[in-house]
Scaffold this motif. Structure first.
Motif, PDB file in Angstrom:
ATOM      1  N   TRP A 191       0.846  -1.194   0.000  1.00  0.00           N
ATOM      2  CA  TRP A 191       0.000   0.000   0.000  1.00  0.00           C
ATOM      3  C   TRP A 191       0.880   1.242   0.000  1.00  0.00           C
ATOM      4  O   TRP A 191       2.030   1.214   0.461  1.00  0.00           O
ATOM      5  N   THR A 192       0.348   2.327  -0.499  1.00  0.00           N
ATOM      6  CA  THR A 192       1.036   3.624  -0.514  1.00  0.00           C
ATOM      7  C   THR A 192       0.005   4.716  -0.280  1.00  0.00           C
ATOM      8  O   THR A 192      -1.050   4.713  -0.925  1.00  0.00           O
ATOM      9  N   TYR A 193       0.310   5.615   0.643  1.00  0.00           N
ATOM     10  CA  TYR A 193      -0.509   6.811   0.853  1.00  0.00           C
ATOM     11  C   TYR A 193       0.363   8.032   0.627  1.00  0.00           C
ATOM     12  O   TYR A 193       1.487   8.087   1.127  1.00  0.00           O
ATOM     13  N   THR A 194      -0.146   9.008  -0.104  1.00  0.00           N
ATOM     14  CA  THR A 194       0.606  10.234  -0.380  1.00  0.00           C
ATOM     15  C   THR A 194      -0.258  11.436  -0.028  1.00  0.00           C
ATOM     16  O   THR A 194      -1.440  11.488  -0.384  1.00  0.00           O
ATOM     17  N   LEU A 195       0.343  12.373   0.682  1.00  0.00           N
ATOM     18  CA  LEU A 195      -0.386  13.568   1.124  1.00  0.00           C
ATOM     19  C   LEU A 195       0.419  14.801   0.767  1.00  0.00           C
ATOM     20  O   LEU A 195       1.612  14.879   1.086  1.00  0.00           O
ATOM     21  N   GLN A 196      -0.210  15.763   0.105  1.00  0.00           N
ATOM     22  CA  GLN A 196       0.459  17.035  -0.170  1.00  0.00           C
ATOM     23  C   GLN A 196       0.280  17.955   1.027  1.00  0.00           C
ATOM     24  O   GLN A 196      -0.823  18.055   1.590  1.00  0.00           O
ATOM     25  N   LEU A 197       1.372  18.625   1.411  1.00  0.00           N
ATOM     26  CA  LEU A 197       1.358  19.489   2.593  1.00  0.00           C
ATOM     27  C   LEU A 197       1.591  20.938   2.176  1.00  0.00           C
ATOM     28  O   LEU A 197       2.507  21.218   1.395  1.00  0.00           O
TER      29      LEU A 197
ATOM     30  N   ILE B 220       4.308  13.980   1.659  1.00  0.00           N
ATOM     31  CA  ILE B 220       4.752  12.855   2.478  1.00  0.00           C
ATOM     32  C   ILE B 220       4.112  11.593   1.907  1.00  0.00           C
ATOM     33  O   ILE B 220       2.932  11.600   1.527  1.00  0.00           O
ATOM     34  N   ARG B 221       4.910  10.530   1.836  1.00  0.00           N
ATOM     35  CA  ARG B 221       4.414   9.267   1.304  1.00  0.00           C
ATOM     36  C   ARG B 221       4.726   8.178   2.320  1.00  0.00           C
ATOM     37  O   ARG B 221       5.862   8.082   2.799  1.00  0.00           O
ATOM     38  N   VAL B 222       3.742   7.411   2.657  1.00  0.00           N
ATOM     39  CA  VAL B 222       3.892   6.303   3.608  1.00  0.00           C
ATOM     40  C   VAL B 222       3.562   5.026   2.853  1.00  0.00           C
ATOM     41  O   VAL B 222       2.481   4.919   2.264  1.00  0.00           O
ATOM     42  N   SER B 223       4.484   4.079   2.864  1.00  0.00           N
ATOM     43  CA  SER B 223       4.253   2.856   2.103  1.00  0.00           C
ATOM     44  C   SER B 223       4.953   1.685   2.788  1.00  0.00           C
ATOM     45  O   SER B 223       5.696   1.866   3.749  1.00  0.00           O
ATOM     46  N   ASN B 224       4.685   0.496   2.288  1.00  0.00           N
ATOM     47  CA  ASN B 224       5.400  -0.685   2.783  1.00  0.00           C
ATOM     48  C   ASN B 224       6.103  -1.373   1.608  1.00  0.00           C
ATOM     49  O   ASN B 224       5.532  -2.207   0.940  1.00  0.00           O
ATOM     50  N   PRO B 225       7.357  -0.983   1.360  1.00  0.00           N
ATOM     51  CA  PRO B 225       8.080  -1.546   0.218  1.00  0.00           C
ATOM     52  C   PRO B 225       8.321  -3.037   0.380  1.00  0.00           C
ATOM     53  O   PRO B 225       8.474  -3.751  -0.603  1.00  0.00           O
ATOM     54  N   ARG B 226       8.381  -3.477   1.618  1.00  0.00           N
ATOM     55  CA  ARG B 226       8.367  -4.899   1.958  1.00  0.00           C
ATOM     56  C   ARG B 226       7.280  -5.048   3.010  1.00  0.00           C
ATOM     57  O   ARG B 226       7.023  -4.116   3.756  1.00  0.00           O
TER      58      ARG B 226
END
Ligand SMILES: Nc1ncnc2c1ncn2[C@@H]1O[C@H](COP(=O)(O)OP(=O)(O)O)[C@@H](O)[C@H]1O
Ligand SMILES: [Mg+2]
Length: 152
Positions: free
Chosen positions: A18-24, A75-81
């Protein structure tokens, strides 16, 4: 509580990415929004045990973006593994700050210094970290991305 697939909301699903991206915006209140976003994502995906550290390190990167760049940041929060969370913070300043240029272990600031500890803290607490320049193909503007990973 159950979601559409009848799986508890905070239960990790094997093999799921999953990946979440938020513009600040350039607004100091964005640090709080970024922190709570990191926390919510990690709690939702069964990684709450690393959310305190992830929030702290993310707030260092986001605060720096507010201080040292002019534009918006992302900011981007993800799980590359599936075992790790990665937080990346992109901003419009193309300079990669010295602590993130890859030198083995740069000296920290002198003891009396009031500044200069944030990126050293990120390096020390993260399992992996890095930074690279990003061109216009990513968000339509040039800049750089600093990132860190934590084992969850
Ligand atoms: N996003 C950034 N863009 C450009 N330069 C940065 C960025 N973040 C940090 N820097 C540079 O690296 C230095 C060290 O950052 P940091 O360790 O967070 O300490 P502090 O923010 O207290 O100065 C900053 O003083 C700044 O010169
Ligand atoms: Mg800082």
């Amino acid at each position: 509580m159950h979601n559409d697939n009848n799986v508890a909301a905070n239960t990790p699903r094997p093999g799921e990415f999953w990946t979440y991206t938020l513009q600040l915006p350039q607004d100091t209140r964005a640090v709080r929004v970024a922190r709570s976003t990191v926390r919510t994502v990690l709690q939702t995906y069964g990684m709450a045990q690393v959310s305190d550290v992830a929030e702290l390190l993310a707030s260092e990167l986001v605060t720096n973006s507010l201080l040292y760049s002019d534009g918006p940041s992302w900011i981007r929060v993800s799980n590359p593994r599936t075992t790790h969370v990665r937080v990346g913070v992109w901003d419009t300043n193309p300079t990669i700050p010295p602590p993130f240029r890859g030198a083995p272990r740069p000296p920290g600031p002198p003891g009396w210094a009031e500044r200069g500890r944030g990126l050293v803290l990120v390096r020390e607490c993260a399992d992996r970290w890095g930074g690279y320049a990003v061109g216009e193909e990513v968000f339509g503007m040039c800049g750089k991305l600093l990132w860190f990973e934590l084992a969850a």
